[in-house]
Each structure stands twice: as C-alpha cells, then as structure tokens.
Design a protein around this motif. Structure first.
Motif, PDB file in Angstrom:
ATOM      1  N   HIS A  36      15.025  42.001  -7.670  1.00 40.58           N
ATOM      2  CA  HIS A  36      15.569  42.685  -7.319  1.00 40.58           C
ATOM      3  C   HIS A  36      14.654  42.811  -5.594  1.00 40.58           C
ATOM      4  CE1 HIS A  36      17.618  44.506  -9.753  1.00 40.58           C
ATOM      5  NE2 HIS A  36      17.060  44.744 -11.004  1.00 40.58           N
ATOM      6  N   ASN A  37      14.214  42.275  -5.309  1.00 45.06           N
ATOM      7  CA  ASN A  37      13.786  41.954  -3.869  1.00 45.06           C
ATOM      8  C   ASN A  37      14.421  41.111  -3.316  1.00 45.06           C
ATOM      9  OD1 ASN A  37      10.931  42.969  -4.112  1.00 45.06           O
ATOM     10  ND2 ASN A  37      10.656  42.093  -5.455  1.00 45.06           N
ATOM     11  N   HIS A  38      13.740  40.401  -1.798  1.00 43.49           N
ATOM     12  CA  HIS A  38      14.238  39.585  -0.867  1.00 43.49           C
ATOM     13  C   HIS A  38      14.029  38.004  -0.866  1.00 43.49           C
ATOM     14  CE1 HIS A  38      15.884  43.719   1.301  1.00 43.49           C
ATOM     15  NE2 HIS A  38      16.270  43.073   0.374  1.00 43.49           N
ATOM     16  N   ILE A  39      13.190  37.613  -1.803  1.00 43.21           N
ATOM     17  CA  ILE A  39      12.566  36.145  -1.840  1.00 43.21           C
ATOM     18  C   ILE A  39      13.678  34.772  -1.562  1.00 43.21           C
ATOM     19  CG2 ILE A  39      11.021  34.891  -3.401  1.00 43.21           C
ATOM     20  CD1 ILE A  39      10.123  37.390  -4.451  1.00 43.21           C
ATOM     21  N   LYS A  40      12.754  33.828  -0.679  1.00 41.02           N
ATOM     22  CA  LYS A  40      13.980  32.610  -0.565  1.00 41.02           C
ATOM     23  C   LYS A  40      13.235  31.737  -1.201  1.00 41.02           C
ATOM     24  CE  LYS A  40      15.981  35.104   3.489  1.00 41.02           C
ATOM     25  NZ  LYS A  40      16.577  35.122   5.219  1.00 41.02           N
ATOM     26  N   GLN A  41      12.426  31.691  -1.014  1.00 37.34           N
ATOM     27  CA  GLN A  41      11.694  29.961  -2.100  1.00 37.34           C
ATOM     28  C   GLN A  41      10.172  30.343  -2.508  1.00 37.34           C
ATOM     29  OE1 GLN A  41      10.088  28.048   2.206  1.00 37.34           O
ATOM     30  NE2 GLN A  41      11.689  26.804   2.134  1.00 37.34           N
ATOM     31  N   LEU A  42       9.659  29.849  -3.123  1.00 34.82           N
ATOM     32  CA  LEU A  42       9.003  30.202  -4.359  1.00 34.82           C
ATOM     33  C   LEU A  42       7.553  28.881  -4.007  1.00 34.82           C
ATOM     34  CD1 LEU A  42      10.538  30.131  -7.519  1.00 34.82           C
ATOM     35  CD2 LEU A  42      10.233  31.665  -6.009  1.00 34.82           C
ATOM     36  N   PRO A  43       6.097  29.729  -3.568  1.00 34.57           N
ATOM     37  CA  PRO A  43       5.106  28.914  -2.952  1.00 34.57           C
ATOM     38  C   PRO A  43       4.627  28.135  -4.078  1.00 34.57           C
ATOM     39  CG  PRO A  43       4.707  30.968  -3.573  1.00 34.57           C
ATOM     40  CD  PRO A  43       5.991  31.058  -3.803  1.00 34.57           C
ATOM     41  N   ALA A  44       4.463  26.931  -3.931  1.00 33.34           N
ATOM     42  CA  ALA A  44       3.826  25.222  -5.036  1.00 33.34           C
ATOM     43  C   ALA A  44       2.899  26.222  -5.668  1.00 33.34           C
ATOM     44  CB  ALA A  44       3.420  24.594  -4.434  1.00 33.34           C
ATOM     45  N   ALA A  45       2.128  27.164  -5.134  1.00 29.24           N
ATOM     46  CA  ALA A  45       0.480  27.748  -5.212  1.00 29.24           C
ATOM     47  C   ALA A  45       1.197  28.973  -7.207  1.00 29.24           C
ATOM     48  CB  ALA A  45      -0.047  28.711  -4.800  1.00 29.24           C
TER      49      ALA A  45
END
Length: 359
Positions: free
Chosen positions: A127-136
């Motif tokens: 339930h957030n607005h995250i568009k991309q996932l970091p490689a870390a």
C-alpha cells in the motif's frame, strides 16, 4: 583488555548520561546511555587511567551492582508503521530489526536506510507508491518474506532473481501492481513457497515456472493470461487460483507451425546441446544464444526444439498440478489451456492420432 586499547572517548553528551567508548581490538563502540552522570564520569576516568596503564588498585571504581531486567533494553526486532505521520524521517531504523512493516506511508521508493537492515526476515512495503525496486534489495540475504502488494511496480528486476534472494526468499506478494511480464531469471528464486501475482496485467507466466519445485501456493487471478506455459505441468501445488483470466479455447487441430525443413545448422546444434546436456556459457557462446538455449521448448517425445517447432494449446485439468483449485471462471471450471510443443511432423501426427481416438 583496556590498556593501550581505547581509540577514543566520546563525552559530548556526558551531562545527559550518555557516552561512547571506542576500542581498537575488537573494533567496536561501547555505547552507554541512561547512566547516572556522576557514576558515568567516574567510570570514564577509570577507563582513561586503565588505558594509560595505571595500577588497577588505584582506579576509582565503585562496586558493581547487577542490572535489573527492567533496566536492560532489549534489541528491537519488530517495527510496524501504518501511516505517513509515524514514518521516521530523522531517526535511524534499529539495525536489530527482523520484521519491518511500512504500509500506507505513500513511499515512492524504498528507503536506503531499510536496505542496510541486514537482519531483516520480513519486509512489508504494501500500500505505497513504489515504482522501482533497487538492486540493493538483493543484499538482504536473510529476507524470507517480501510484501509489495498494492504499489505501482511495472517490473520485477532479473538482477534481484540472481541475488541472495534466490536462496532466502520464501514468500513474495506482487499483487495489485502493473506488471505485464516476469523476467526469465524469475525461476531462479528456487526457495519460493508462496507467490501472489493477482490483479496485475500479466500476459504470460515464466516459461520455466516448473523449476520452482518448492512452490506450494500460487495465485495469479484477474490477469490477462491467454494460456499457461508447458512447464506449468511440472508444478506440485497445494493451492492454485487463476480465476478471472481470459483463457483461450484450446484447439489442437489448429497448430501454429514454425517448422523449418530441413532444420538449420543453428537448430541442429541447439537441439544437440540441450538433448545431450553439453555444458555451455557466455565464455563459450554469445549471451543471446545462451538465453535462447535456456528457453528451449521440450517436445512430448522428450527432445528439445529451439525456433523450429509446432505449437498448440491443449486442455489441462488444474487438479493435476494442485490439490485445491479455485474455479477458473463463473461456470465452475477447473480446466485451462496449456502450451504444447512438437519437434517434428511425426511427433505431431502421433499426438493427433491419440487425440482423435480419445475423442
């Protein structure tokens, strides 16, 4: 050992009962807080004298009194934040956290402070607005559960599938996002037991999904799947939900013929490489050929085919791969179309004979 072993004393906040003693060996910081100011100053003086090599008999030490359980602050292992108002902006997250939930916080990306919590076992960013996932994110090698439900994701990085997550991750929730396809590397997440993909825009499932041998719970309801990959037959599930997908009506008598007769040299070499399990890699072959070999089709006879094949869809009862099946449609069906490949006209003809006889 204190003598000649104190790197530095941090006493800026000693009047607040706080101080830090930095040792050389082992290289650790001893953080003191909530201390009596007078006792703390006496202790720090004793540490200085001990560091200088003074006789322990003249050190100004008071008798040691065992601490009460109520005085000892236990490491925090769980933190739940469910509103933007409660999200910490100036404080760090405790490094001891094993379970972190930050839901309904309107996060547009994953906080870099979260990516340094190497003890995390469960991370809930739903339930957030995250568009991309970091490689870390792949550096969280203890992570077993990752919940990304109801975000704005359009992809799941192939790099994450080849990171430390491929061994640790057991539960993954990508439901209610905008994902159209999962990468080929997704099937390297061999530890997955539960996978949720509901309410995305998936046009296909990974062609090597059968490699997820530990997978027991799979839901991909309300996507845009026209059929299932042939590798789907290899799954052994406890629960399966594919409700609300626009599955095509299978018709084995209308094949998609991609056969090239005679086979090209590339096709012959590729089939031989897969059939005889000849080792290959990017140090021997161009990377695009390696990727092609990884997605080689398998004929009903057991032989491989690369770009020369006959493709059809056949009906499969989903109870063959799952103990409990949620109905595929409102008509009470538990069947779905699955891809089927043939390496030659002969193999396809033999299939047709069996199919017509059974009909």
């Amino acid at each position: 050992q204190v003598q000649q072993n104190v790197e530095r004393l941090f006493t800026r906040f000693v009047e607040e009962g706080k101080a830090t003693v930095r040792l050389r060996e082992p290289a650790v910081d001893l953080c003191l807080s909530k201390a009596n100011v007078i006792n703390l100053k006496t202790f720090l003086s004793a540490v200085r004298l001990a560091h200088q090599g003074n006789d322990t008999g003249v050190l100004p030490l008071s008798p040691l009194v065992p601490a009460k359980n109520s005085d000892v602050e236990k490491p925090k292992t769980k933190m739940i934040i469910t509103s933007r108002r409660d999200y910490p902006l100036t404080k760090s997250f405790p490094f001891s956290l094993e379970h972190l939930q930050t839901s309904y916080c309107k996060l547009a990306r994953i906080d870099s402070r979260v990516l340094s919590l190497r003890k995390l076992r469960k991370l809930d960013l739903s339930h957030n607005h995250i568009k991309q996932l970091p490689a870390a994110l792949g550096d969280l090698v203890c992570l077993q559960e990752l919940d990304l439900h109801d975000n704005h994701l359009e992809a799941f990085s192939g790099a994450l599938c080849t990171s430390g997550l491929q061994k640790s991750l057991q539960f993954l929730d990508l439901s209610q996002n905008q994902i159209r396809a999962l990468p080929l590397e997704f099937c390297r997440l061999r530890g997955l037991v539960r996978l949720r993909l509901d309410d995305n825009a998936l046009l296909r499932l990974p062609c090597r999904i059968g490699q997820l041998s530990r997978l027991r719970f799979l839901s991909a309801a309300r996507n845009k799947l026209p059929f299932l990959p042939s590798d789907f037959r290899k799954l052994s599930l406890e629960n399966l939900d594919l409700f609300g997908n626009p599955f095509e009506q299978p018709n084995p008598l209308v094949p998609n013929i991609q056969l090239k007769i005679p086979c090209t040299l590339l096709e012959c070499a590729a089939r031989a490489t897969v059939n005889h399990r000849i080792p290959y890699g990017c140090h021997l072959l161009p990377s695009h050929l390696c990727k092609d070999l990884e997605v080689a089709k398998t004929c009903g006879c057991g032989s491989a085919c690369l770009s020369s094949f006959i493709q059809i869809t056949v009906t499969m009862n989903l109870h063959h791969v799952a103990h409990t099946v949620v109905l595929v449609d409102n008509m009470g069906g538990t069947e779905a179309p699955v891809l089927c490949y043939f390496c030659s006209l002969d193999c396809y003809s033999q299939f047709l004979d069996r199919h017509l006889q059974s009909s």
